[in-house]
Design a protein around this motif. Sequence first.
Motif, short mmCIF file in Angstrom:
data_model
loop_
_atom_site.label_atom_id
_atom_site.label_comp_id
_atom_site.label_asym_id
_atom_site.label_seq_id
_atom_site.Cartn_x
_atom_site.Cartn_y
_atom_site.Cartn_z
N ARG A 27 49.22 29.27 40.50
CA ARG A 27 48.14 29.20 41.49
C ARG A 27 47.29 27.98 41.20
O ARG A 27 46.82 27.81 40.07
N PRO A 36 35.02 27.67 46.24
CA PRO A 36 36.20 27.83 45.40
C PRO A 36 37.40 28.26 46.24
O PRO A 36 37.25 29.07 47.16
N ALA A 37 38.55 27.69 45.95
CA ALA A 37 39.77 28.01 46.70
C ALA A 37 40.93 28.17 45.74
O ALA A 37 40.94 27.57 44.66
N ILE A 38 41.88 28.97 46.13
CA ILE A 38 43.05 29.22 45.28
C ILE A 38 44.26 29.42 46.17
O ILE A 38 44.16 30.05 47.21
N PRO A 40 48.62 30.12 45.91
CA PRO A 40 49.85 30.27 45.13
C PRO A 40 50.86 29.21 45.53
O PRO A 40 51.02 28.93 46.73
N GLU A 72 47.05 27.87 37.27
CA GLU A 72 47.19 29.08 36.45
C GLU A 72 48.51 29.78 36.75
O GLU A 72 48.96 29.82 37.89
N ASP A 74 50.50 33.57 35.38
CA ASP A 74 50.32 34.75 34.54
C ASP A 74 51.43 35.73 34.80
O ASP A 74 52.20 35.60 35.76
N ARG B 27 42.50 37.82 40.45
CA ARG B 27 42.03 36.67 39.67
C ARG B 27 40.72 36.18 40.25
O ARG B 27 40.64 35.92 41.44
N ALA B 70 35.65 32.95 44.27
CA ALA B 70 36.80 33.42 45.03
C ALA B 70 37.49 34.50 44.20
O ALA B 70 37.50 34.42 42.96
N GLU B 72 41.19 36.45 44.15
CA GLU B 72 42.51 36.41 44.77
C GLU B 72 43.43 37.46 44.19
O GLU B 72 43.38 37.74 42.99
N ASP B 74 47.73 38.62 44.74
CA ASP B 74 48.96 38.27 45.44
C ASP B 74 50.12 39.07 44.89
O ASP B 74 50.01 39.72 43.85
#
Lengths: 142, 142
Positions: A27, A36-38, A40, A72, A74, B27, B70, B72, B74
Amino acid sequence: MRLDANGIEVLDRDDCLALMRSVTLGRVVFTDRALPAIEPVHFVFDGDDVIISMPPGSKLASATRGAVVAFEADAFEPGSRSGWSVTVIGEARVVRVATEIERLSRLPLRSWTPRGLGYFIRIRGEYVSGRRIHPTYLEATR
Amino acid sequence: MRLDANGIEVLDRDDCLALMRSVTLGRVVFTDRALPAIEPVHFVFDGDDVIISMPPGSKLASATRGAVVAFEADAFEPGSRSGWSVTVIGEARVVRVATEIERLSRLPLRSWTPRGLGYFIRIRGEYVSGRRIHPTYLEATR
Protein backbone atom coordinates in the motif's frame (compact mmCIF):
# COMPACT_ATOMS: atom_id res chain seq x y z
CA MET A 1 15.41 -10.03 19.74
CA ARG A 2 14.61 -6.34 20.17
CA LEU A 3 11.16 -5.48 21.53
CA ASP A 4 9.53 -2.06 21.42
CA ALA A 5 7.74 -0.36 24.34
CA ASN A 6 4.61 -2.37 23.51
CA GLY A 7 6.36 -5.74 23.47
CA ILE A 8 6.40 -6.11 19.70
CA GLU A 9 9.53 -7.35 17.92
CA VAL A 10 11.42 -4.63 16.05
CA LEU A 11 12.85 -6.05 12.82
CA ASP A 12 16.19 -5.12 11.30
CA ARG A 13 16.47 -3.90 7.72
CA ASP A 14 17.38 -7.30 6.25
CA ASP A 15 14.43 -9.04 7.93
CA CYS A 16 12.13 -6.23 6.80
CA LEU A 17 13.15 -6.51 3.18
CA ALA A 18 13.00 -10.32 3.23
CA LEU A 19 9.43 -10.25 4.57
CA MET A 20 8.38 -7.61 2.07
CA ARG A 21 9.82 -9.68 -0.76
CA SER A 22 7.54 -12.56 0.31
CA VAL A 23 4.38 -10.73 -0.81
CA THR A 24 3.30 -9.01 -4.03
CA LEU A 25 0.74 -6.49 -2.76
CA GLY A 26 1.50 -3.40 -0.71
CA ARG A 27 0.00 0.00 0.00
CA VAL A 28 1.40 3.35 -0.99
CA VAL A 29 0.69 6.16 1.46
CA PHE A 30 0.79 9.71 0.18
CA THR A 31 -0.85 13.09 0.48
CA ASP A 32 -3.69 13.97 -1.86
CA ARG A 33 -4.85 17.59 -1.67
CA ALA A 34 -3.52 17.95 1.89
CA LEU A 35 -5.33 14.79 3.06
CA PRO A 36 -3.79 11.41 3.88
CA ALA A 37 -4.35 8.86 1.12
CA ILE A 38 -3.59 5.19 0.73
CA GLU A 39 -3.85 2.90 -2.27
CA PRO A 40 -3.16 -0.84 -2.57
CA VAL A 41 -0.80 -1.68 -5.45
CA HIS A 42 1.20 -4.58 -6.78
CA PHE A 43 4.92 -4.11 -6.46
CA VAL A 44 8.28 -5.66 -7.17
CA PHE A 45 11.72 -4.88 -5.83
CA ASP A 46 14.54 -3.48 -7.91
CA GLY A 47 17.47 -3.81 -5.57
CA ASP A 48 16.18 -2.25 -2.35
CA ASP A 49 13.83 0.11 -4.19
CA VAL A 50 10.12 -0.59 -4.52
CA ILE A 51 8.75 -0.41 -8.07
CA ILE A 52 5.05 0.20 -8.63
CA SER A 53 3.10 1.08 -11.73
CA MET A 54 0.38 3.64 -12.15
CA PRO A 55 -1.89 4.46 -15.06
CA PRO A 56 -1.13 7.88 -16.57
CA GLY A 57 -3.37 10.55 -15.07
CA SER A 58 -4.11 8.65 -11.87
CA LYS A 59 -4.10 10.76 -8.72
CA LEU A 60 -1.39 8.53 -7.32
CA ALA A 61 0.88 9.19 -10.30
CA SER A 62 0.55 12.94 -9.94
CA ALA A 63 0.57 13.06 -6.13
CA THR A 64 3.73 11.01 -5.74
CA ARG A 65 6.02 12.77 -8.20
CA GLY A 66 9.12 13.58 -6.19
CA ALA A 67 7.18 13.39 -2.92
CA VAL A 68 8.25 11.38 0.08
CA VAL A 69 5.81 8.50 0.44
CA ALA A 70 5.42 5.48 2.67
CA PHE A 71 5.03 2.03 1.22
CA GLU A 72 3.69 -0.68 3.49
CA ALA A 73 3.17 -4.41 3.22
CA ASP A 74 1.89 -6.71 5.93
CA ALA A 75 0.54 -10.16 6.62
CA PHE A 76 -1.55 -11.10 9.65
CA GLU A 77 -3.24 -14.28 10.76
CA PRO A 78 -6.17 -13.36 12.98
CA GLY A 79 -6.44 -16.97 14.20
CA SER A 80 -2.97 -17.15 15.69
CA ARG A 81 -2.75 -13.42 16.41
CA SER A 82 0.58 -13.30 14.60
CA GLY A 83 1.83 -11.11 11.80
CA TRP A 84 4.25 -8.54 10.53
CA SER A 85 4.22 -5.11 8.95
CA VAL A 86 7.07 -3.43 7.08
CA THR A 87 7.19 0.19 5.90
CA VAL A 88 9.60 1.78 3.44
CA ILE A 89 9.79 5.56 3.44
CA GLY A 90 11.45 7.35 0.57
CA GLU A 91 11.16 9.64 -2.40
CA ALA A 92 8.84 8.49 -5.19
CA ARG A 93 9.89 9.30 -8.74
CA VAL A 94 8.43 8.45 -12.12
CA VAL A 95 10.97 6.47 -14.15
CA ARG A 96 11.68 8.41 -17.35
CA VAL A 97 14.85 6.84 -18.74
CA ALA A 98 13.92 4.62 -21.70
CA THR A 99 16.53 1.93 -21.02
CA GLU A 100 15.38 1.73 -17.42
CA ILE A 101 11.71 1.48 -18.43
CA GLU A 102 12.68 -1.32 -20.81
CA ARG A 103 14.49 -3.17 -18.03
CA LEU A 104 11.69 -2.65 -15.45
CA SER A 105 9.06 -3.88 -17.91
CA ARG A 106 10.72 -7.29 -17.76
CA LEU A 107 10.21 -7.50 -13.98
CA PRO A 108 7.24 -9.62 -12.83
CA LEU A 109 5.02 -6.62 -12.06
CA ARG A 110 1.36 -7.25 -12.79
CA SER A 111 -1.51 -4.86 -13.15
CA TRP A 112 -4.89 -5.55 -11.63
CA THR A 113 -6.54 -2.80 -13.55
CA PRO A 114 -8.03 -3.24 -17.00
CA ARG A 115 -5.90 -0.29 -18.19
CA GLY A 116 -2.76 -2.31 -17.55
CA LEU A 117 0.66 -1.02 -16.56
CA GLY A 118 1.42 2.67 -16.99
CA TYR A 119 4.22 4.72 -15.55
CA PHE A 120 6.77 2.99 -13.41
CA ILE A 121 7.34 4.72 -10.09
CA ARG A 122 10.45 4.04 -8.04
CA ILE A 123 10.24 4.44 -4.27
CA ARG A 124 13.72 4.68 -2.84
CA GLY A 125 14.25 2.29 0.04
CA GLU A 126 15.83 5.00 2.18
CA TYR A 127 14.25 4.25 5.53
CA VAL A 128 12.98 0.76 6.26
CA SER A 129 11.25 -0.29 9.47
CA GLY A 130 9.15 -3.20 10.52
CA ARG A 131 7.63 -5.05 13.42
CA ARG A 132 6.48 -8.60 13.98
CA ILE A 133 4.22 -10.16 16.55
CA HIS A 134 4.04 -13.81 17.59
CA PRO A 135 1.50 -15.49 19.85
CA THR A 136 4.47 -16.60 21.97
CA TYR A 137 5.15 -12.99 22.99
CA LEU A 138 1.60 -12.73 24.20
CA GLU A 139 1.92 -15.95 26.17
CA ALA A 140 5.18 -14.82 27.73
CA THR A 141 3.75 -11.59 29.06
CA ARG A 142 0.41 -12.86 30.28
CA MET B 1 -22.06 -0.19 -11.60
CA ARG B 2 -19.84 2.89 -11.64
CA LEU B 3 -16.30 2.41 -12.96
CA ASP B 4 -13.41 4.82 -12.51
CA ALA B 5 -11.01 5.95 -15.26
CA ASN B 6 -9.00 2.77 -14.75
CA GLY B 7 -11.98 0.43 -15.06
CA ILE B 8 -12.25 -0.33 -11.34
CA GLU B 9 -15.66 -0.38 -9.63
CA VAL B 10 -16.34 2.65 -7.43
CA LEU B 11 -18.31 1.58 -4.34
CA ASP B 12 -20.99 3.63 -2.66
CA ARG B 13 -20.85 4.47 1.04
CA ASP B 14 -23.09 1.58 2.15
CA ASP B 15 -21.07 -1.01 0.22
CA CYS B 16 -17.85 0.48 1.59
CA LEU B 17 -18.99 0.24 5.20
CA ALA B 18 -20.41 -3.27 4.72
CA LEU B 19 -17.09 -4.52 3.32
CA MET B 20 -15.10 -2.82 6.06
CA ARG B 21 -17.34 -4.42 8.68
CA SER B 22 -16.40 -7.85 7.24
CA VAL B 23 -12.80 -7.60 8.49
CA THR B 24 -11.17 -6.83 11.84
CA LEU B 25 -7.77 -5.45 10.81
CA GLY B 26 -7.16 -2.12 9.12
CA ARG B 27 -4.40 0.44 8.77
CA VAL B 28 -4.34 3.93 10.15
CA VAL B 29 -2.49 6.46 8.00
CA PHE B 30 -1.17 9.57 9.66
CA THR B 31 1.73 12.01 9.69
CA ASP B 32 4.62 11.39 12.05
CA ARG B 33 7.15 14.21 12.25
CA ALA B 34 6.16 15.47 8.78
CA LEU B 35 6.56 12.00 7.24
CA PRO B 36 3.80 9.67 6.07
CA ALA B 37 3.22 6.82 8.51
CA ILE B 38 1.01 3.76 8.52
CA GLU B 39 0.25 1.26 11.25
CA PRO B 40 -1.92 -1.89 11.15
CA VAL B 41 -4.47 -2.02 13.96
CA HIS B 42 -7.52 -3.96 15.02
CA PHE B 43 -10.72 -1.99 14.84
CA VAL B 44 -14.43 -2.11 15.46
CA PHE B 45 -17.23 0.12 14.29
CA ASP B 46 -19.27 2.32 16.59
CA GLY B 47 -22.03 3.47 14.29
CA ASP B 48 -20.14 4.70 11.22
CA ASP B 49 -17.08 5.68 13.26
CA VAL B 50 -13.98 3.51 13.42
CA ILE B 51 -12.73 2.72 16.94
CA ILE B 52 -9.11 1.72 17.46
CA SER B 53 -7.06 1.39 20.60
CA MET B 54 -3.54 2.56 21.23
CA PRO B 55 -1.19 2.05 24.16
CA PRO B 56 -0.53 5.30 26.05
CA GLY B 57 2.64 6.95 24.80
CA SER B 58 2.62 5.28 21.40
CA LYS B 59 3.55 7.54 18.51
CA LEU B 60 0.20 6.79 16.93
CA ALA B 61 -1.67 7.98 20.02
CA SER B 62 0.18 11.29 20.07
CA ALA B 63 0.29 11.83 16.31
CA THR B 64 -3.42 11.30 15.76
CA ARG B 65 -4.85 13.56 18.47
CA GLY B 66 -7.31 15.75 16.63
CA ALA B 67 -5.54 15.16 13.30
CA VAL B 68 -7.29 14.11 10.13
CA VAL B 69 -6.23 10.55 9.40
CA ALA B 70 -7.06 7.91 6.83
CA PHE B 71 -8.14 4.46 7.89
CA GLU B 72 -7.97 1.70 5.31
CA ALA B 73 -9.01 -1.93 5.13
CA ASP B 74 -8.73 -4.22 2.16
CA ALA B 75 -8.87 -7.83 1.06
CA PHE B 76 -7.28 -9.19 -2.09
CA GLU B 77 -7.00 -12.64 -3.58
CA PRO B 78 -3.91 -12.77 -5.74
CA GLY B 79 -5.10 -16.01 -7.37
CA SER B 80 -8.30 -14.59 -8.79
CA ARG B 81 -6.96 -11.04 -9.06
CA SER B 82 -9.99 -9.77 -7.20
CA GLY B 83 -10.32 -7.61 -4.15
CA TRP B 84 -11.50 -4.42 -2.56
CA SER B 85 -10.13 -1.49 -0.60
CA VAL B 86 -12.09 0.99 1.51
CA THR B 87 -10.76 4.19 3.09
CA VAL B 88 -12.36 6.33 5.77
CA ILE B 89 -10.98 9.85 6.18
CA GLY B 90 -11.84 11.82 9.27
CA GLU B 91 -10.71 13.45 12.46
CA ALA B 92 -9.13 11.15 15.06
CA ARG B 93 -9.84 11.92 18.70
CA VAL B 94 -8.92 10.19 21.93
CA VAL B 95 -12.09 9.21 23.79
CA ARG B 96 -12.03 10.92 27.21
CA VAL B 97 -15.58 10.62 28.50
CA ALA B 98 -15.70 7.89 31.16
CA THR B 99 -19.16 6.60 30.25
CA GLU B 100 -18.12 6.34 26.63
CA ILE B 101 -14.89 4.52 27.51
CA GLU B 102 -16.98 2.12 29.60
CA ARG B 103 -19.31 1.49 26.67
CA LEU B 104 -16.49 1.10 24.09
CA SER B 105 -14.64 -1.36 26.32
CA ARG B 106 -17.55 -3.77 25.85
CA LEU B 107 -17.09 -3.77 22.06
CA PRO B 108 -15.21 -6.77 20.61
CA LEU B 109 -11.95 -4.87 20.13
CA ARG B 110 -8.89 -7.02 20.69
CA SER B 111 -5.30 -6.05 21.26
CA TRP B 112 -2.47 -7.90 19.57
CA THR B 113 0.13 -6.28 21.76
CA PRO B 114 1.25 -7.66 25.10
CA ARG B 115 0.45 -4.26 26.67
CA GLY B 116 -3.21 -4.74 25.85
CA LEU B 117 -5.78 -2.07 25.12
CA GLY B 118 -4.99 1.54 25.98
CA TYR B 119 -6.69 4.72 24.82
CA PHE B 120 -9.66 4.42 22.57
CA ILE B 121 -9.41 6.59 19.48
CA ARG B 122 -12.47 7.47 17.45
CA ILE B 123 -12.03 8.14 13.74
CA ARG B 124 -15.08 9.95 12.43
CA GLY B 125 -16.46 8.32 9.30
CA GLU B 126 -16.74 11.64 7.51
CA TYR B 127 -15.53 10.71 4.07
CA VAL B 128 -15.79 7.10 2.92
CA SER B 129 -14.57 5.80 -0.42
CA GLY B 130 -13.80 2.41 -1.84
CA ARG B 131 -13.11 0.44 -4.95
CA ARG B 132 -13.50 -3.17 -5.93
CA ILE B 133 -11.99 -5.22 -8.70
CA HIS B 134 -13.30 -8.48 -10.14
CA PRO B 135 -11.58 -10.79 -12.61
CA THR B 136 -14.65 -10.36 -14.83
CA TYR B 137 -13.75 -6.69 -15.39
CA LEU B 138 -10.37 -7.79 -16.62
CA GLU B 139 -11.92 -10.39 -18.93
CA ALA B 140 -14.38 -7.86 -20.31
CA THR B 141 -11.69 -5.38 -21.31
CA ARG B 142 -9.12 -7.76 -22.68
